[in-house]
Design a protein around this motif. Structure first.
Motif, PDB file in Angstrom:
ATOM      1  N   TRP A 155       0.791  -1.237   0.000  1.00 11.24           N
ATOM      2  CA  TRP A 155       0.000   0.000   0.000  1.00 11.24           C
ATOM      3  C   TRP A 155       0.820   1.282   0.000  1.00 11.24           C
ATOM      4  N   PRO A 156       1.914   1.402   0.757  1.00 13.99           N
ATOM      5  CA  PRO A 156       2.689   2.647   0.658  1.00 13.99           C
ATOM      6  C   PRO A 156       3.217   2.895  -0.755  1.00 13.99           C
ATOM      7  N   TYR A 157       3.606   1.822  -1.434  1.00 17.80           N
ATOM      8  CA  TYR A 157       4.128   1.958  -2.790  1.00 17.80           C
ATOM      9  C   TYR A 157       3.008   2.300  -3.779  1.00 17.80           C
ATOM     10  N   ILE A 158       1.846   1.707  -3.586  1.00 14.82           N
ATOM     11  CA  ILE A 158       0.710   1.994  -4.467  1.00 14.82           C
ATOM     12  C   ILE A 158       0.275   3.444  -4.326  1.00 14.82           C
ATOM     13  N   VAL A 159       0.129   3.911  -3.094  1.00 17.27           N
ATOM     14  CA  VAL A 159      -0.297   5.294  -2.856  1.00 17.27           C
ATOM     15  C   VAL A 159       0.745   6.272  -3.396  1.00 17.27           C
ATOM     16  N   ALA A 160       2.020   6.016  -3.106  1.00 19.18           N
ATOM     17  CA  ALA A 160       3.080   6.899  -3.588  1.00 19.18           C
ATOM     18  C   ALA A 160       3.153   6.894  -5.114  1.00 19.18           C
ATOM     19  N   GLY A 161       2.940   5.741  -5.720  1.00 22.82           N
ATOM     20  CA  GLY A 161       2.953   5.665  -7.184  1.00 22.82           C
ATOM     21  C   GLY A 161       1.821   6.450  -7.808  1.00 22.82           C
ATOM     22  N   ILE A 162       0.646   6.371  -7.221  1.00 25.15           N
ATOM     23  CA  ILE A 162      -0.502   7.132  -7.737  1.00 25.15           C
ATOM     24  C   ILE A 162      -0.260   8.625  -7.578  1.00 25.15           C
ATOM     25  N   LEU A 163       0.253   9.037  -6.421  1.00 25.66           N
ATOM     26  CA  LEU A 163       0.547  10.460  -6.199  1.00 25.66           C
ATOM     27  C   LEU A 163       1.622  10.961  -7.159  1.00 25.66           C
ATOM     28  N   PHE A 164       2.682  10.177  -7.348  1.00 22.96           N
ATOM     29  CA  PHE A 164       3.747  10.569  -8.264  1.00 22.96           C
ATOM     30  C   PHE A 164       3.222  10.691  -9.692  1.00 22.96           C
ATOM     31  N   THR A 165       2.460   9.710 -10.139  1.00 18.13           N
ATOM     32  CA  THR A 165       1.926   9.729 -11.501  1.00 18.13           C
ATOM     33  C   THR A 165       0.999  10.918 -11.710  1.00 18.13           C
ATOM     34  N   THR A 166       0.139  11.191 -10.740  1.00 19.78           N
ATOM     35  CA  THR A 166      -0.772  12.331 -10.839  1.00 19.78           C
ATOM     36  C   THR A 166       0.012  13.644 -10.921  1.00 19.78           C
ATOM     37  N   GLY A 167       1.000  13.789 -10.054  1.00 23.19           N
ATOM     38  CA  GLY A 167       1.831  14.995 -10.084  1.00 23.19           C
ATOM     39  C   GLY A 167       2.595  15.142 -11.380  1.00 23.19           C
ATOM     40  N   PHE A 168       3.100  14.044 -11.903  1.00 24.27           N
ATOM     41  CA  PHE A 168       3.852  14.071 -13.157  1.00 24.27           C
ATOM     42  C   PHE A 168       2.969  14.490 -14.322  1.00 24.27           C
ATOM     43  N   VAL A 169       1.783  13.908 -14.405  1.00 27.01           N
ATOM     44  CA  VAL A 169       0.858  14.238 -15.494  1.00 27.01           C
ATOM     45  C   VAL A 169       0.407  15.696 -15.390  1.00 27.01           C
ATOM     46  N   LEU A 170       0.090  16.156 -14.193  1.00 25.69           N
ATOM     47  CA  LEU A 170      -0.319  17.558 -14.021  1.00 25.69           C
ATOM     48  C   LEU A 170       0.808  18.521 -14.378  1.00 25.69           C
ATOM     49  N   THR A 171       2.037  18.178 -14.001  1.00 24.38           N
ATOM     50  CA  THR A 171       3.187  19.016 -14.356  1.00 24.38           C
ATOM     51  C   THR A 171       3.368  19.082 -15.864  1.00 24.38           C
ATOM     52  N   LEU A 172       3.263  17.946 -16.538  1.00 22.15           N
ATOM     53  CA  LEU A 172       3.373  17.938 -18.001  1.00 22.15           C
ATOM     54  C   LEU A 172       2.271  18.768 -18.649  1.00 22.15           C
ATOM     55  N   ALA A 173       1.047  18.646 -18.146  1.00 19.69           N
ATOM     56  CA  ALA A 173      -0.068  19.422 -18.703  1.00 19.69           C
ATOM     57  C   ALA A 173       0.159  20.916 -18.517  1.00 19.69           C
ATOM     58  N   LEU A 174       0.648  21.317 -17.360  1.00 14.33           N
ATOM     59  CA  LEU A 174       0.923  22.736 -17.119  1.00 14.33           C
ATOM     60  C   LEU A 174       2.053  23.255 -18.004  1.00 14.33           C
ATOM     61  N   VAL A 175       3.093  22.472 -18.190  1.00 16.35           N
ATOM     62  CA  VAL A 175       4.211  22.884 -19.051  1.00 16.35           C
ATOM     63  C   VAL A 175       3.735  23.022 -20.489  1.00 16.35           C
ATOM     64  N   VAL A 176       2.968  22.074 -20.980  1.00 14.52           N
ATOM     65  CA  VAL A 176       2.453  22.140 -22.359  1.00 14.52           C
ATOM     66  C   VAL A 176       1.550  23.348 -22.518  1.00 14.52           C
ATOM     67  N   ARG A 177       0.687  23.573 -21.552  1.00 20.22           N
ATOM     68  CA  ARG A 177      -0.198  24.728 -21.614  1.00 20.22           C
ATOM     69  C   ARG A 177       0.597  26.038 -21.627  1.00 20.22           C
ATOM     70  N   TRP A 178       1.629  26.120 -20.806  1.00 19.37           N
ATOM     71  CA  TRP A 178       2.464  27.306 -20.746  1.00 19.37           C
ATOM     72  C   TRP A 178       3.213  27.530 -22.063  1.00 19.37           C
ATOM     73  N   VAL A 179       3.766  26.453 -22.648  1.00 17.68           N
ATOM     74  CA  VAL A 179       4.505  26.565 -23.907  1.00 17.68           C
ATOM     75  C   VAL A 179       3.579  26.984 -25.041  1.00 17.68           C
ATOM     76  N   LEU A 180       2.392  26.413 -25.088  1.00 17.05           N
ATOM     77  CA  LEU A 180       1.461  26.751 -26.173  1.00 17.05           C
ATOM     78  C   LEU A 180       0.888  28.149 -26.038  1.00 17.05           C
ATOM     79  N   SER A 181       0.824  28.676 -24.836  1.00 19.85           N
ATOM     80  CA  SER A 181       0.297  30.032 -24.649  1.00 19.85           C
ATOM     81  C   SER A 181       1.340  31.105 -24.941  1.00 19.85           C
ATOM     82  N   SER A 182       2.600  30.746 -25.019  1.00 20.31           N
ATOM     83  CA  SER A 182       3.668  31.724 -25.265  1.00 20.31           C
ATOM     84  C   SER A 182       3.763  32.115 -26.706  1.00 20.31           C
TER      85      SER A 182
END
Length: 81
Positions: A54-81
């Motif tokens: 369970w600690p690995y599952i929870v940490a993996g879900i949190l990491f994946t969510t953070g990674f995807v959100l970071t990528l989405a924000l970077v793409v949004r920022w690059v496309l808006s420039s």
């Protein structure tokens, strides 16, 4: 009767190892190593030997969510420039 008292007064060294929960740092290291594909088979087996997943599952879900959100924000920022 003597055997019962002896079994009740075992020292911690004589008791079988109980599964301790892994530390936060160890879980983070394992998640990052697995995400980048550099996790060794030996380390993977150590991570799940006697520990709850369970600690690995929870940490993996949190990491994946953070990674995807970071990528989405970077793409949004690059496309808006």
């Amino acid at each position: 009767m003597l055997e019962e008292r002896e079994s009740q007064t075992q020292t911690p060294e004589s008791q079988p190892d109980r599964a301790r929960s892994p530390g936060v740092l160890k879980v983070m290291q394992s998640i990052l190593a697995g995400a980048f594909g550099v996790q060794s088979e030996k380390r993977r087996q150590e991570d799940f030997a006697g520990h709850s997943p369970w600690p690995y599952i929870v940490a993996g879900i949190l990491f994946t969510t953070g990674f995807v959100l970071t990528l989405a924000l970077v793409v949004r920022w690059v496309l808006s420039s």
